[in-house]
Design a protein around this motif. Structure first.
Motif, PDB file in Angstrom:
ATOM      1  N   ALA B  43      -2.162  10.579  48.909  1.00 17.79           N
ATOM      2  CA  ALA B  43      -2.495   9.520  49.861  1.00 17.79           C
ATOM      3  C   ALA B  43      -3.055  10.163  51.119  1.00 17.79           C
ATOM      4  CB  ALA B  43      -1.238   8.709  50.203  1.00 17.79           C
ATOM      5  N   THR B  99     -11.133   3.457  52.821  1.00 19.09           N
ATOM      6  CA  THR B  99     -11.079   4.018  51.477  1.00 19.09           C
ATOM      7  C   THR B  99     -12.116   3.260  50.651  1.00 19.09           C
ATOM      8  OG1 THR B  99      -9.430   2.471  50.602  1.00 19.09           O
ATOM      9  CG2 THR B  99      -8.588   4.456  51.683  1.00 19.09           C
ATOM     10  N   SER B 101     -13.277   2.589  46.651  1.00 20.14           N
ATOM     11  CA  SER B 101     -13.074   2.754  45.214  1.00 20.14           C
ATOM     12  C   SER B 101     -14.239   2.121  44.477  1.00 20.14           C
ATOM     13  CB  SER B 101     -11.777   2.080  44.769  1.00 20.14           C
ATOM     14  OG  SER B 101     -10.669   2.691  45.373  1.00 20.14           O
ATOM     15  N   GLY B 133     -10.168   8.192  51.448  1.00 20.46           N
ATOM     16  CA  GLY B 133      -9.603   8.100  50.109  1.00 20.46           C
ATOM     17  C   GLY B 133     -10.405   7.164  49.249  1.00 20.46           C
ATOM     18  N   GLY B 134      -9.911   6.970  48.033  1.00 17.07           N
ATOM     19  CA  GLY B 134     -10.589   6.077  47.110  1.00 17.07           C
ATOM     20  C   GLY B 134     -10.251   6.431  45.684  1.00 17.07           C
ATOM     21  N   ASP B 135     -10.919   5.762  44.788  1.00 18.21           N
ATOM     22  CA  ASP B 135     -10.677   5.942  43.373  1.00 18.21           C
ATOM     23  C   ASP B 135     -12.028   5.747  42.690  1.00 18.21           C
ATOM     24  OD1 ASP B 135      -9.329   6.283  41.002  1.00 18.21           O
ATOM     25  OD2 ASP B 135      -8.400   4.303  40.978  1.00 18.21           O
ATOM     26  N   THR B 136     -12.274   6.524  41.644  1.00 17.79           N
ATOM     27  CA  THR B 136     -13.527   6.391  40.911  1.00 17.79           C
ATOM     28  C   THR B 136     -13.176   6.265  39.445  1.00 17.79           C
ATOM     29  OG1 THR B 136     -14.510   7.885  42.519  1.00 17.79           O
ATOM     30  CG2 THR B 136     -15.785   7.417  40.570  1.00 17.79           C
ATOM     31  N   SER B 146     -14.649  -1.577  45.827  1.00 19.75           N
ATOM     32  CA  SER B 146     -13.519  -2.095  46.583  1.00 19.75           C
ATOM     33  C   SER B 146     -13.314  -1.212  47.805  1.00 19.75           C
ATOM     34  CB  SER B 146     -12.266  -2.072  45.697  1.00 19.75           C
ATOM     35  OG  SER B 146     -11.125  -2.441  46.446  1.00 19.75           O
ATOM     36  N   THR B 148     -11.254  -0.678  51.491  1.00 20.93           N
ATOM     37  CA  THR B 148     -10.192  -1.058  52.421  1.00 20.93           C
ATOM     38  C   THR B 148     -10.515  -0.392  53.752  1.00 20.93           C
ATOM     39  OG1 THR B 148      -8.525  -1.261  50.691  1.00 20.93           O
ATOM     40  CG2 THR B 148      -7.724  -0.915  52.931  1.00 20.93           C
TER      41      THR B 148
END
Lengths: 348, 348
Positions: B43, B99, B101, B133-136, B146, B148
């Protein structure tokens, strides 16, 4: 397999966006004093005084991360929250708030989203977190859930991946490989169900591994346990991708090596028996299966007496100098380099 | 129309998840002292001392919120960040972190994601925010983003939707209706392009409205302006869904009524001329078009002298007692109830 027995179907278009959000979130309570304003404005407002905050986010995509033919929507809502909380705990922080966004196609009636949100609400209650925002929109195909979790941690109590030192002990909570094993059972039963829809499988012998796949838990209890034991890990990460991958993260970021002892990897008896049934190696499953959401951390050797009798924690390895490399020490006492399995999603 | 001229195609599966994230985020700098740790751990870790934080999140879905046949990926990355920052500014807060994603199908090569992230990076630079941060992940179909956004605000400086009082003035920044008008132009040119792919449209007369659709800006400058003018709005919201919808939010949450003056609604000449060309009513476009990302706020009458000469701000209405209702006062001096257009996405 699990069927949608819900006969009632309310079209999402009957509610409109604001009606939908209001409807789905009407049971959500605010419990944390750090939540000044939750759902209902342009943004949530939070106040953590002097504590640091941690922020993490994850996407779950239908057909990639979950299969609704065996994943009940309530469990999915629960899991979507839990996997994010796991990242917060992996910082040695307390989870306090989440935002939940969903993109959903018209094939889902309102009642399906109610199930999904019931799971989110259950997770929020059990882990004591406030749902403070989100977004709800349509998609052309399938369901996608994006969760952002927020937590707080007192000054200097956060634990990163990069603090492991040579001679530290490598410790893991709970047991490994069950979530992946459960997934194999569910995939097998799905195929059986295709051939014979009237088949009623006896899943009782697999209850633990299936639950670990469908309804994982985040180890909030371990963070409290470590505090109670007065142990601050030198590094920590949660096991989402598999033990190998997480060990590599800690070693690379901490610039250390590691010996991981195969014989010490904690496995549930159901994982061992199911792996035998599938003729797959349980160590490989523990190393690469992923989705265990256990905590993997390193501690200074002087903290060993504090944790050694604890049934929730297993010492599985030993950190070394960086140039020693990362190895699995097998039961036959041979050394095999630890390698990441990489990312399978884009190969699908 | 805008074509993808990028000839190079690198498969996403060539990189793996961690390689992909590292590659896409390698140029991102950390500028805020509140960012203790950005990308690279379980995080992000942030520290705002005694300031409150605001958190907001939005999903953008291909085929619902954007059409890649005329939306360049770089603009899309920029817009995905900006629409979230707009929500932060609408709380009277400073945006500090985001963040990001993405879920993306295999049809996108790496070079496409590089364009997307170049847009994200540009927005981060211009608005001075850290990507933390983020997600892939992969998707079965299309692209979803997405975001934030996180911001900070000094104690008691945040502005909610619920603080408007009878006799307050209703004020809007910039001008309205341009983003929707630009979308109409782009949709028309897309249809023309289908019939005649060699057609080279002259979009110069529509440059402003198209830019407002493809590359909207968030009104960070207005938050600073209000501080400089020593004006704290009594309520505030950003205009994402359309003026009508936002006025209704403020009135309902503040328990007040409103008279909105049609003649006072700020319209760019290009909006007026384009609406005439399409034979649509420019007031309707301003009321219901949405995606303007201007700030709508209420101020106490005693603050009127501070803002009255400012070219960035227009007084467009007057808040009343709740039982007076919400009305548009037309140029012909008739009163029409203000109604929300509802949510079109699920009706598609």
């Amino acid at each position: 397999m699990i069927e949608d027995k819900n006969q009632q179907r309310t079209q999402l278009s009957d509610l409109g966006e604001f009606g939908l959000i209001d409807h789905l979130t009407k049971n959500f309570n605010i419990n944390h004093k750090s939540t000044i304003k939750g759902i209902g404005d342009d943004a949530a407002v939070l106040n953590f005084d002097k504590n640091k905050i941690v922020v993490t986010t994850d996407l779950l995509v239908e057909g990639v991360h979950f299969d609704l033919s065996y994943m009940p929507l309530k469990h999915l809502g629960y899991k979507a929250v839990v996997v994010n909380l796991s990242d917060v705990y992996a910082m040695n922080a307390q989870a306090t708030q989440v935002t939940v966004s969903i993109a959903v196609s018209n094939r889902f009636p309102l009642e399906a989203l109610e199930d999904l949100y019931a799971g989110i609400e259950t997770a929020a209650k059990i882990y004591n977190i406030d749902v403070v925002g989100g977004d709800t929109t349509s998609s052309n195909k399938g369901l996608l859930i994006s969760v952002t979790a927020i937590g707080e941690v007192e000054a200097n109590n956060e634990v990163y991946r990069n603090g492991a030192k040579p001679n530290d002990l490598l410790v893991v909570s709970g047991d490994l490989g069950a979530a992946y094993t459960g997934l194999q059972i569910l995939e097998r039963e799905k195929e059986v169900h295709k051939v014979n829809p009237n088949n009623q499988p006896d899943l009782e012998p697999y209850s633990y591994v299936i639950e670990r796949q469908l309804k994982p838990e985040a180890r909030k209890d371990i963070i409290k346990l470590l505090q109670d034991l007065d142990v601050k890990p030198t590094s920590m990460i949660d096991i989402s991708d598999g033990l190998s991958s997480e060990i590599i993260h800690i070693c690379k970021q901490s610039k250390v090596g590691c010996d991981l002892y195969e014989a010490k990897i904690p496995l549930d008896p159901q994982v061992i028996s199911t792996c035998e049934e599938f003729n797959i190696d349980s160590t490989t499953v523990a190393l690469n299966g992923g989705e265990d959401y256990e905590l993997l951390f390193t501690i200074s050797q002087e903290d060993f007496p504090k944790i050694k009798a604890n049934p929730n924690l297993s010492v599985i390895g030993f950190m070394k100098e960086e140039n020693a490399g990362m190895h699995l020490v097998t039961r036959a006492d041979t050394k095999i380099p630890i390698e990441a399995q990489g990312w399978k999603n884009f190969n699908a």
